[in-house]
Each structure stands twice: as structure tokens, then as C-alpha cells.
Scaffold this active site. Structure first.
Site, PDB file in Angstrom:
ATOM      1  N   LYS A  82      14.718  51.177  79.544  1.00 44.15           N
ATOM      2  CA  LYS A  82      14.894  50.096  78.576  1.00 44.15           C
ATOM      3  C   LYS A  82      15.617  48.895  79.180  1.00 44.15           C
ATOM      4  O   LYS A  82      15.553  47.792  78.622  1.00 44.15           O
ATOM      5  CB  LYS A  82      15.653  50.586  77.345  1.00 44.15           C
ATOM      6  CG  LYS A  82      17.117  50.902  77.556  1.00 44.15           C
ATOM      7  CD  LYS A  82      17.784  51.336  76.282  1.00 44.15           C
ATOM      8  CE  LYS A  82      19.258  51.633  76.480  1.00 44.15           C
ATOM      9  NZ  LYS A  82      20.040  50.444  76.915  1.00 44.15           N
ATOM     10  N   ASP A  83      16.297  49.088  80.318  1.00 35.70           N
ATOM     11  CA  ASP A  83      17.007  47.976  80.964  1.00 35.70           C
ATOM     12  C   ASP A  83      16.106  47.167  81.888  1.00 35.70           C
ATOM     13  O   ASP A  83      16.490  46.090  82.352  1.00 35.70           O
ATOM     14  CB  ASP A  83      18.190  48.501  81.788  1.00 35.70           C
ATOM     15  CG  ASP A  83      19.300  49.074  80.919  1.00 35.70           C
ATOM     16  OD1 ASP A  83      19.421  48.636  79.764  1.00 35.70           O
ATOM     17  OD2 ASP A  83      20.028  49.966  81.398  1.00 35.70           O
ATOM     18  N   ARG A 130      18.594  44.589  67.806  1.00 38.06           N
ATOM     19  CA  ARG A 130      17.647  45.466  67.108  1.00 38.06           C
ATOM     20  C   ARG A 130      18.375  46.416  66.160  1.00 38.06           C
ATOM     21  O   ARG A 130      18.029  46.541  64.978  1.00 38.06           O
ATOM     22  CB  ARG A 130      16.843  46.269  68.140  1.00 38.06           C
ATOM     23  CG  ARG A 130      15.934  47.345  67.534  1.00 38.06           C
ATOM     24  CD  ARG A 130      15.316  48.204  68.633  1.00 38.06           C
ATOM     25  NE  ARG A 130      16.328  48.890  69.418  1.00 38.06           N
ATOM     26  CZ  ARG A 130      16.887  50.054  69.075  1.00 38.06           C
ATOM     27  NH1 ARG A 130      16.510  50.665  67.961  1.00 38.06           N
ATOM     28  NH2 ARG A 130      17.809  50.614  69.844  1.00 38.06           N
ATOM     29  N   ARG A 131      19.398  47.092  66.682  1.00 38.25           N
ATOM     30  CA  ARG A 131      20.148  48.032  65.848  1.00 38.25           C
ATOM     31  C   ARG A 131      20.851  47.313  64.703  1.00 38.25           C
ATOM     32  O   ARG A 131      20.928  47.835  63.587  1.00 38.25           O
ATOM     33  CB  ARG A 131      21.159  48.799  66.707  1.00 38.25           C
ATOM     34  CG  ARG A 131      20.504  49.794  67.657  1.00 38.25           C
ATOM     35  CD  ARG A 131      21.504  50.364  68.650  1.00 38.25           C
ATOM     36  NE  ARG A 131      20.885  51.375  69.514  1.00 38.25           N
ATOM     37  CZ  ARG A 131      21.365  51.745  70.679  1.00 38.25           C
ATOM     38  NH1 ARG A 131      22.476  51.177  71.165  1.00 38.25           N
ATOM     39  NH2 ARG A 131      20.754  52.672  71.395  1.00 38.25           N
ATOM     40  N   ARG A 148      30.831  46.316  73.569  1.00 40.88           N
ATOM     41  CA  ARG A 148      30.305  46.562  74.911  1.00 40.88           C
ATOM     42  C   ARG A 148      31.128  47.676  75.538  1.00 40.88           C
ATOM     43  O   ARG A 148      32.142  48.093  75.020  1.00 40.88           O
ATOM     44  CB  ARG A 148      30.420  45.286  75.769  1.00 40.88           C
ATOM     45  CG  ARG A 148      29.497  44.144  75.356  1.00 40.88           C
ATOM     46  CD  ARG A 148      28.078  44.301  75.873  1.00 40.88           C
ATOM     47  NE  ARG A 148      28.034  44.718  77.274  1.00 40.88           N
ATOM     48  CZ  ARG A 148      28.230  43.907  78.314  1.00 40.88           C
ATOM     49  NH1 ARG A 148      28.464  42.612  78.114  1.00 40.88           N
ATOM     50  NH2 ARG A 148      28.182  44.363  79.552  1.00 40.88           N
ATOM     51  N   ARG A 154      33.326  53.303  73.955  1.00 44.53           N
ATOM     52  CA  ARG A 154      32.877  53.016  72.593  1.00 44.53           C
ATOM     53  C   ARG A 154      33.338  54.099  71.625  1.00 44.53           C
ATOM     54  O   ARG A 154      33.770  53.798  70.508  1.00 44.53           O
ATOM     55  CB  ARG A 154      31.358  52.881  72.571  1.00 44.53           C
ATOM     56  CG  ARG A 154      30.842  51.736  73.420  1.00 44.53           C
ATOM     57  CD  ARG A 154      29.345  51.557  73.258  1.00 44.53           C
ATOM     58  NE  ARG A 154      28.798  50.645  74.253  1.00 44.53           N
ATOM     59  CZ  ARG A 154      27.625  50.054  74.168  1.00 44.53           C
ATOM     60  NH1 ARG A 154      26.851  50.290  73.120  1.00 44.53           N
ATOM     61  NH2 ARG A 154      27.186  49.240  75.114  1.00 44.53           N
ATOM     62  N   CYS A 241      16.522  40.069  75.316  1.00 40.13           N
ATOM     63  CA  CYS A 241      17.528  40.547  74.368  1.00 40.13           C
ATOM     64  C   CYS A 241      17.817  39.561  73.247  1.00 40.13           C
ATOM     65  O   CYS A 241      18.640  39.832  72.376  1.00 40.13           O
ATOM     66  CB  CYS A 241      18.823  40.875  75.114  1.00 40.13           C
ATOM     67  SG  CYS A 241      18.831  42.541  75.808  1.00 40.13           S
TER      68      CYS A 241
END
Length: 301
Positions: A82-83, A130-131, A148, A154, A241
Site C-alpha cells: 500500500k506504500d 480514507r479511514r 503518526r 499509537r 494520499c
């Protein structure tokens, strides 16, 4: 005779665990293989506070790894698929794809409450537009906040009561042995993941045929089919992004289905679409769905 393979990886606990997974797959296929891990610090690792869309998007996690490949410092690079951006250096290629344990997003929350059960005004942390959009569609009364840092960092913010919840990739938690922290697993049809979420991709130099042969031995062909289809879709749409976009690709014996959404930044305009057809037509299907999304995106202007 031993063959040395220099693997480039980021230095986070998750990246190192993913490298360990790949080492475990490579050694049975190549008993004489000697692996050397080389940790590469990326721009995304150095700057853990600035929002992704302000510091170059998802490409900030792969640029230095690709440069190390081009200079010969490493022989291959391990990426979260995904990156990877749709634009890749012409001297490099992806030669192996590994399927995710899960492509779903999950919620980690205080007292293990589901998103729907959290109090109004709850702070839900995510670095993903998106989230943010998808969570706010379920609960318009929550406050999504930027976060981040690596997974451990996190999760500590939840434990320190800085947020009521945080949305993460389930695959990452599984790889780190932290799946017990999951309060809710979102349905991918209703909460489409990022393109390639959870998939591991190995990148090498095109001319390096010996190492490519070693790496392709662990390639999952079904995952490669899905991933190359998603990559073609992204090339058409021109994804970055700054655009909330989700994509979920599934297969059965003969057919492949791609379903996704795209939204404006506010989430007030939202488009969903899907396409299904024969696996042998996967790239054509990706191009058709990509054109639909691109047309919708252009109409936003």
C-alpha cells in the site's frame, strides 16, 4: 556455496517482523542463502508528526529504499504494497507478492467498545483520509484526529487516554502478536481497505536475474494477480494520499471482482463502484474501473 542476499527494510518493529517472515520463506527454498538485513531510514520514519499529505504522501516510506536498490547497497527491498506509488523507477520491479493475513481495518478502543458504541465526541485517531471519511460516515458525531508513528507508539496513546479509539491495519497487529487489542473488525465491503493493504511486496533491480529467481520462488501468484490489477487501477486514477480511496479485490476459481470508493476531502461527495469478470481479463477490468473513478474525480473540478 553460500549466496549473500542483502535485504533492505525499515527499522520499525513491524518492518523487522515482516522481514523475518520473508526470511522464513526464503531459507527452505534456498538452504545455501545467507541473508543480511540492512535497515534504511526513510523520510516517513524521520518525520513522525507531519500529516502524510503535507510531506509527500505514501512515497515517503519507499524513496530511500529504492535509492539503496539503485546504488547496490541492497539487493531487494521489502515494502508494504500500500506504500508503493503507481510511478516506479524504470530500473526496478516488483518480483514477489505475499498475501495478507487480513486486509481489514480494525478499531482499537478504550474498554474494547465498537465504533457505534463510543460516546458522541469521541476522538478517533488515524493518519488516513480514507479511514477518516469511512469512520465519519458510520459515526458523524465523532472527532477524527491526526496521528503518526509506529504501532506501539499509537497504542500507547490509547492507553494514556489521548484518544478513545484508533483505526489500524489488522495485518500489522497480527504480525506483531497484538490481535487481542482489536475491539472491532470492519467489514471490507462496507469499509474498503487501502489498495494493497496488508500485502508484502519485494522489489529488486530488473537486471538482477539471479536474485529475482531466488525471490520469485516465494511469490504467491493469486496475490500477484490481485496486486498487479490494483496497481494498474492506480496508474489510471493517479492515486495519492490527498484523495480518500478504498479498494477491495477478491477472486474465486475463474473470476475476479474489484470494488472500491472514492470521495472528496470533506466526504460530502462519495462514489462507489465495482467490476467483475474473468481473471484472464484482470488488467482490462482494472482499466475500466479506473476510468470510471477518474471520470468521477474529474467532475469534482
Amino acid at each position: 556455496m553460500k549466496h549473500l542476499l542483502k535485504i533492505g527494510t525499515r527499522g520499525s518493529a513491524l518492518a523487522l517482523r515482516q522481514t523475518q517472515i520473508i526470511e522464513g520463506l526464503l531459507h527452505p527454498c534456498n538452504p545455501d542463502l545467507e541473508i543480511k538485513k540492512i535497515i534504511i531510514t526513510t523520510s516517513g520514519d524521520r518525520d513522525k508528526t507531519t500529516p502524510l499529505n503535507q510531506i509527500g504522501g505514501k512515497g515517503i516510506f519507499i524513496k530511500e529504499l529504492e535509492q539503496a536498490l539503485l546504488t547496490g547497497e541492497i539487493d531487494c527491498a521489502i515494502h508494504c504494497f500500500k506504500d508503493i506509488t503507481a510511478a516506479m523507477h524504470p530500473s526496478l520491479e516488483l518480483c514477489a507478492f505475499l498475501p495478507p493475513e487480513s486486509s481489514a481495518d480494525v478499531l482499537v478502543s478504550q474498554n474494547n467498545r465498537r465504533l457505534i458504541d463510543l460516546p458522541a465526541g469521541s476522538r478517533i485517531a488515524t493518519s488516513s483520509m480514507r479511514r477518516k471519511i469511512l469512520a465519519e460516515r458510520i459515526r458523524p458525531d465523532i472527532n477524527t484526529v491526526e496521528v503518526r508513528g509506529n504501532v506501539d507508539t499509537r497504542l500507547k496513546k490509547i492507553d494514556n487516554n489521548e484518544f478513545e479509539g484508533i483505526i489500524l491495519s489488522e495485518a500489522g497487529l497480527i504480525r506483531l502478536g497484538m490481535q487481542a487489542r482489536v475491539a472491532e473488525r470492519f467489514n471490507q465491503d462496507e469499509f474498503p481497505p487501502a489498495p494493497g493493504q496488508g500485502v508484502l511486496a519485494i522489489q529488486a533491480r530488473k537486471v538482477d536475474t539471479l536474485n529475482k529467481d531466488i525471490l520469485t520462488a516465494i511469490n504467491d501468484r493469486e496475490q500477484e494477480l490481485k496486486s498487479r490489477m490494483e496497481m494498474r487501477f492506480l496508474e489510471i486514477v493517479g492515486f495519492d494520499c490527498n484523495v480518500p480511496l478504498g479498494l477491495f479485490t477478491t477472486t474465486n476459481e475463474e473470476s475476479i471482482t474489484m470494488k472500491g470508493f472514492i470521495s472528496d476531502i470533506s466526504g460530502s461527495r462519495f462514489h462507489e463502484s465495482f467490476i467483475t469478470g474473468a481473471k484472464s481479463h484482470s488488467i482490462m477490468l482494472a482499466e475500466e474501473l479506473g476510468r470510471r473513478f477518474l471520470s468521477w474525480r474529474k467532475n469534482l473540478s
